[in-house]
Enzyme design. Sequence first.
Site, PDB file in Angstrom:
ATOM      1  N   PHE A 136       4.627  92.376  13.564  1.00  0.00           N
ATOM      2  CA  PHE A 136       4.880  92.836  15.147  1.00  0.00           C
ATOM      3  C   PHE A 136       5.947  91.957  15.576  1.00  0.00           C
ATOM      4  O   PHE A 136       5.753  90.786  15.560  1.00  0.00           O
ATOM      5  CB  PHE A 136       3.823  92.888  15.798  1.00  0.00           C
ATOM      6  CG  PHE A 136       3.792  93.380  17.430  1.00  0.00           C
ATOM      7  CD1 PHE A 136       4.061  94.835  17.673  1.00  0.00           C
ATOM      8  CD2 PHE A 136       4.038  92.406  18.256  1.00  0.00           C
ATOM      9  CE1 PHE A 136       4.472  95.406  18.840  1.00  0.00           C
ATOM     10  CE2 PHE A 136       4.351  92.998  19.649  1.00  0.00           C
ATOM     11  CZ  PHE A 136       4.511  94.337  19.728  1.00  0.00           C
ATOM     12  N   ASP A 221       9.448  84.439  13.468  1.00  0.00           N
ATOM     13  CA  ASP A 221       8.889  85.015  14.837  1.00  0.00           C
ATOM     14  C   ASP A 221       7.754  84.353  15.269  1.00  0.00           C
ATOM     15  O   ASP A 221       6.658  84.294  14.855  1.00  0.00           O
ATOM     16  CB  ASP A 221       8.739  86.617  14.879  1.00  0.00           C
ATOM     17  CG  ASP A 221       8.557  86.968  16.328  1.00  0.00           C
ATOM     18  OD1 ASP A 221       8.228  86.333  17.075  1.00  0.00           O
ATOM     19  OD2 ASP A 221       8.415  88.216  16.312  1.00  0.00           O
ATOM     20  N   LYS A 251       5.701  84.089  24.437  1.00  0.00           N
ATOM     21  CA  LYS A 251       4.627  84.224  25.214  1.00  0.00           C
ATOM     22  C   LYS A 251       4.140  82.826  25.780  1.00  0.00           C
ATOM     23  O   LYS A 251       4.201  82.546  26.986  1.00  0.00           O
ATOM     24  CB  LYS A 251       3.500  84.392  24.195  1.00  0.00           C
ATOM     25  CG  LYS A 251       3.893  86.021  23.723  1.00  0.00           C
ATOM     26  CD  LYS A 251       2.195  86.478  23.101  1.00  0.00           C
ATOM     27  CE  LYS A 251       2.442  87.905  22.823  1.00  0.00           C
ATOM     28  NZ  LYS A 251       2.921  88.808  21.885  1.00  0.00           N
TER      29      LYS A 251
HETATM   30  C1  LIG Z   1       4.006  89.641  21.481  1.00  0.00           C
HETATM   31  C2  LIG Z   1       4.881  89.467  20.714  1.00  0.00           C
HETATM   32  C3  LIG Z   1       6.340  89.956  20.548  1.00  0.00           C
HETATM   33  C4  LIG Z   1       6.904  90.599  21.739  1.00  0.00           C
HETATM   34  O1  LIG Z   1       6.663  89.901  23.090  1.00  0.00           O
HETATM   35  P1  LIG Z   1       6.636  90.578  24.263  1.00  0.00           P
HETATM   36  O2  LIG Z   1       7.026  89.597  25.277  1.00  0.00           O
HETATM   37  O3  LIG Z   1       5.687  91.601  24.539  1.00  0.00           O
HETATM   38  O4  LIG Z   1       8.254  91.386  24.196  1.00  0.00           O
HETATM   39  C5  LIG Z   1       7.231  89.770  19.477  1.00  0.00           C
HETATM   40  N1  LIG Z   1       6.782  89.129  18.350  1.00  0.00           N
HETATM   41  C6  LIG Z   1       5.411  88.480  18.393  1.00  0.00           C
HETATM   42  C7  LIG Z   1       5.208  87.838  17.019  1.00  0.00           C
HETATM   43  C8  LIG Z   1       4.677  88.571  19.327  1.00  0.00           C
HETATM   44  O5  LIG Z   1       3.343  88.464  19.143  1.00  0.00           O
END
Ligand SMILES: *Cc1c(COP(=O)(O)O)cnc(C)c1O
Length: 393
Positions: A136, A221, A251
């Site tokens: 994700f 990521d 986050k």
């Molecule tokens: C939550 C998340 C995103 C997206 O972040 P948003 O602030 O919701 O756009 C991207 N990559 C990872 C690994 C995430 O957990």
Amino acid sequence: MTAEDSAVSLADRWSAVMMNTYGTPRPALVRGEGSTVWDESGRAYTDFTGGIAVNTLGHAHPAVVEAVTAQVSRLGHVSNLFVSEPAVALAERLSALFGRPGRVFFANSGTEAVEAAFKIARRTGRTHMVAAEQGFHGRTMGALALTGQAAKRDAFLPLPGEVTHVPFGDVEALRGAVTEDTAAVVLEPVQGEAGVVPAPQGYLRAAREITHATGTLLVLDEVQTGIGRTGHWFAHQSVPGLAPDVVTLAKGLGGGLPIGATLAFGKAADLLGPGDHGSTFGGNPVACAAGLAVLETVEAENLLPQVVLKGAELRRGIEELRHPLVREVRGAGLLLGVGLAEPVAARVQRAAQDAGFLVTATGTSTVRLAPALTVMEEEIAALVKELPGILGA
Ligand SMILES: *Cc1c(COP(=O)(O)O)cnc(C)c1O
């Protein structure tokens, strides 16, 4: 009007005016302190969602409150037409945590941090990318192209290409997919939204070797895993010497304020030039002041070793219940997924809420726990104690 009526009416108002993207809203929360939040009726819950791994220091931590208050009173926003000190200081501090010189692009969310990484990758002159199935990376079109979940992607095809998705953790599949035309490999060190699935031992190191051999960028990521969540500043630091080209953060970085950051190292740090990318709010002084307060507090309160200890305690506590519904506990530090033997995660989430604990159902069979890094031992013990009742409900 009773408190209950007003709770219902806020949910009704929500449903009438919000786009229907999030399903049924959970209780309306009005206040938080540490790992406790209160709903409209005054009922308290212990928060093991951490606002989806965002509230690094819990709710209303004085360091964040003071930093944000001071900054918004002095200078709230200037745009990137001007330099502001908090952004520079935060970029310096983040780079220092990686122990090698890097450059930072600030955005306002995780998906935007990934978009910047996507554009860095395009500036290699290559267009092919490789990411992991079930991974994700966010909801905007570029990040969605990298996301390996059909349910989130399919309604929005065609997405920017070309992206090949490979099974997460399978070194040979990765090796087979990456060529000298591959701009970037994009991976999460622990797949968060997929149900808290850590990369198998050796996988990230293999990804680094494979990408080195083809001149491909390795993008990690760490939007969910960064900022101490796994007991390291960044989850990939559990692999000694691993040096990604690009790391995305969001986050946990702002301790509740919206901020994203894309860090790049070596040649990757100079791939974006003037006019290539931008964000009006990116590097906003208030969000950056919050980020600085978070980093300073994680360091000053020596939270990283505590994350390891508390995470182990939480994991052990759940495992030792030997509850038939609990198949396994996955994850690292305070990012844990309780894998259930049946697809009842949503029901467990509801039962936990009824028992005064907020947790997140991730997929049908995983309950995700991502409390504040400051969560207290008593709070962990209380959840473990109530869990048999919650799972039995
Ligand atoms: C939550 C998340 C995103 C997206 O972040 P948003 O602030 O919701 O756009 C991207 N990559 C990872 C690994 C995430 O957990």
